[in-house]
Design a protein around this motif. Structure first.
Motif, short mmCIF file in Angstrom:
data_model
loop_
_atom_site.label_atom_id
_atom_site.label_comp_id
_atom_site.label_asym_id
_atom_site.label_seq_id
_atom_site.Cartn_x
_atom_site.Cartn_y
_atom_site.Cartn_z
N VAL A 219 -19.27 56.02 -106.50
CA VAL A 219 -19.95 54.73 -106.63
C VAL A 219 -19.21 53.87 -107.65
O VAL A 219 -18.85 54.36 -108.73
CB VAL A 219 -21.42 54.93 -107.07
CG1 VAL A 219 -22.12 53.58 -107.25
CG2 VAL A 219 -22.16 55.78 -106.05
N PRO A 220 -18.95 52.59 -107.38
CA PRO A 220 -18.23 51.73 -108.33
C PRO A 220 -18.90 51.70 -109.70
O PRO A 220 -20.11 51.51 -109.82
CB PRO A 220 -18.29 50.35 -107.66
CG PRO A 220 -18.41 50.64 -106.20
CD PRO A 220 -19.25 51.88 -106.11
N VAL B 288 -26.89 57.35 -101.91
CA VAL B 288 -25.89 58.41 -102.11
C VAL B 288 -26.56 59.71 -102.52
O VAL B 288 -26.23 60.79 -102.02
CB VAL B 288 -24.86 57.96 -103.17
CG1 VAL B 288 -24.06 59.15 -103.69
CG2 VAL B 288 -23.92 56.91 -102.58
N MET B 289 -27.54 59.63 -103.43
CA MET B 289 -28.22 60.84 -103.89
C MET B 289 -29.15 61.41 -102.82
O MET B 289 -29.27 62.63 -102.68
CB MET B 289 -29.02 60.54 -105.17
CG MET B 289 -28.16 60.16 -106.36
SD MET B 289 -29.12 59.98 -107.88
CE MET B 289 -29.48 61.70 -108.26
N PRO C 276 -20.66 60.28 -99.78
CA PRO C 276 -19.89 59.38 -100.66
C PRO C 276 -20.25 57.91 -100.41
O PRO C 276 -20.72 57.54 -99.33
CB PRO C 276 -18.43 59.66 -100.29
CG PRO C 276 -18.46 61.00 -99.62
CD PRO C 276 -19.78 61.10 -98.93
N TYR C 277 -20.00 57.08 -101.41
CA TYR C 277 -20.27 55.65 -101.31
C TYR C 277 -19.29 55.03 -100.31
O TYR C 277 -18.10 55.35 -100.29
CB TYR C 277 -20.10 55.02 -102.68
CG TYR C 277 -20.16 53.50 -102.67
CD1 TYR C 277 -21.39 52.84 -102.66
CD2 TYR C 277 -18.98 52.75 -102.68
CE1 TYR C 277 -21.43 51.45 -102.67
CE2 TYR C 277 -19.02 51.36 -102.69
CZ TYR C 277 -20.26 50.72 -102.67
OH TYR C 277 -20.31 49.35 -102.68
N ARG C 278 -19.84 54.14 -99.49
CA ARG C 278 -19.00 53.39 -98.55
C ARG C 278 -19.24 51.91 -98.78
O ARG C 278 -20.37 51.47 -98.92
CB ARG C 278 -19.35 53.73 -97.09
CG ARG C 278 -19.08 55.18 -96.72
CD ARG C 278 -19.34 55.41 -95.25
NE ARG C 278 -19.12 56.80 -94.84
CZ ARG C 278 -20.04 57.72 -94.88
NH1 ARG C 278 -21.27 57.43 -95.29
NH2 ARG C 278 -19.75 58.95 -94.52
N LYS C 279 -18.15 51.14 -98.78
CA LYS C 279 -18.28 49.70 -99.01
C LYS C 279 -18.95 49.03 -97.81
O LYS C 279 -18.79 49.44 -96.69
CB LYS C 279 -16.89 49.10 -99.23
CG LYS C 279 -16.23 49.57 -100.51
CD LYS C 279 -14.91 48.89 -100.69
CE LYS C 279 -14.21 49.38 -101.97
NZ LYS C 279 -12.92 48.73 -102.19
#
Length: 375
Positions: A260-261, A366-367, A372-375
């Motif tokens: 995550v950014p 995400v949790m 994983p985070y995706r844009k």
């Protein structure tokens, strides 16, 4: 284990160091038992054996409440936690204003029966996650001790030589080594030490009037002690942080959070050990728990306000907000959102909170999904 919606029996425990007060109440409201029990395994097991399957509710999860919960898990009994603030506010609904263990235990038990939404779950975690939580908690303690020692050290320097206090950077290990080795301004000046820090200390001493010798020696002793403790605390905090990260290496949630950014190892570790995502039906509830959801107050059509909440997990709130500083100048969606908030007239602090709130939606997903985070 998750607490049932309407348990047959509730055991409310006002936990204590040497003994707990147990109040046992049936679903119909009948008081089955009330009395103290020692904070010992055999005593707690004996109580639970009398009411198998009862819901165990405590007012503290860690420390003095840990044994009661661990024995409930061992007995296969559901357990829950009534936060202290909720218990305090619920107590006002009961007759009388006495503050006793007996009354507090009954408040806990009857609130659990009558207002089950006030309860928080007590998640069962794996060994690695529990160990990581313990190390993370110890790191917080060590950092708090270092902060206290830094404040004390600055107070000592300020009383003796304000010029040196202004020059010292306690985040610089070279300054800490110099102070730990020689003490205050006059101790450093007499030592013949070299380097830019020693030169700055010498200039500060030359521009100030030295206190009497006894006070100089007293200052040097304090400064050496405090600087050494700060260095040790910072070393220990770094080691604890590395051990926590190592324990979480195999944790899927932790690994996904790092994508995550703006989320680094420290924030990801705190989220992984502090948040049981199954407790939160949506990101709004998680935001409220973390203290970054706005607080709405209204009455009819005449009074309405939306302000920042002062509740929630202070540690998580701080990490989630200040980790957004790295996104301010980014070209991604969160950097653009920050700039849009500033363009609408928000100050830097309010804009950071808005970005943290927006990013929490991604953190929740995400949790929850462990992806994983995706844009």
């Amino acid at each position: 284990m998750a607490p049932p919606a309407r348990p047959e029996i509730v055991i409310g425990l006002d936990v204590g160091k040497s003994a707990h007060w147990a109040c046992v109440v049936a679903r119909e409201g009948e008081l089955l038992a009330s009395g103290p029990i020692p904070n010992r395994e055999n005593a707690i097991d004996g109580l639970y054996a009398q009411y198998p399957g009862a819901l165990v509710v405590v007012d503290q999860v860690r420390n003095i409440g840990a044994l009661a919960l661990s024995r409930a898990r061992a007995a296969g009994m559901p357990s829950a936690y009534l936060p202290g603030l909720a218990a305090h506010e619920a107590a006002r609904l009961f007759g009388g204003d006495a503050k006793t263990d007996e009354r507090d235990a009954e408040v806990i038990a009857r609130t659990a029966l009558g207002v089950p939404d006030s309860l928080s779950g007590v998640p069962g975690r794996g060994e690695a996650l529990e160990a990581a939580r313990a190390l993370s908690s110890q790191r917080d303690h060590v950092v708090a001790c270092a902060t206290r020692d830094k404040n004390r050290l600055r107070a000592v320097l300020l009383e003796s030589c304000p010029a040196l206090e202004a020059a010292v950077d306690l985040s610089d290990r070279r300054w800490l080594e110099l102070l730990a080795g020689f003490g205050g301004a006059w101790g450093i000046a007499r030592s013949g030490a070299e380097g830019p820090q020693a030169e700055a200390a010498g200039e500060a001493a030359a521009a100030s009037t030295a206190p009497p010798p006894a006070l100089v020696e007293a200052e040097n002793r304090q400064v050496r002690f405090l600087a050494a403790r700060i260095s040790e605390a910072l070393d220990e905090a770094g080691a604890l942080e590395a051990e926590t990260a190592a324990l979480l290496e195999g944790d899927e949630t932790y690994a996904c959070l790092l994508t995550v950014p703006g989320i680094g190892p420290r924030t990801a570790a705190q989220l992984a050990v502090s948040v049981d995502i199954g407790r939160f039906p949506d990101h709004d509830h998680l935001a409220s728990y973390c203290g970054i959801a706005p607080r709405v107050r209204s009455s009819g059509t005449s009074v309405r306000s939306v302000r920042a909440s002062r509740r929630g997990d202070a540690r998580l709130k701080s990490l989630l907000i200040f980790s957004c500083n790295s996104l301010v100048r980014s070209s991604g969606r969160y950097g653009e959102y920050y700039r849009a908030c500033r363009a609408r007239g928000m100050g830097h602090g309010r804009a950071l909170k808005a970005v943290a709130r927006k990013r929490l939606r991604a953190i929740y997903a995400v949790m929850r999904d462990r992806v994983p985070y995706r844009k």
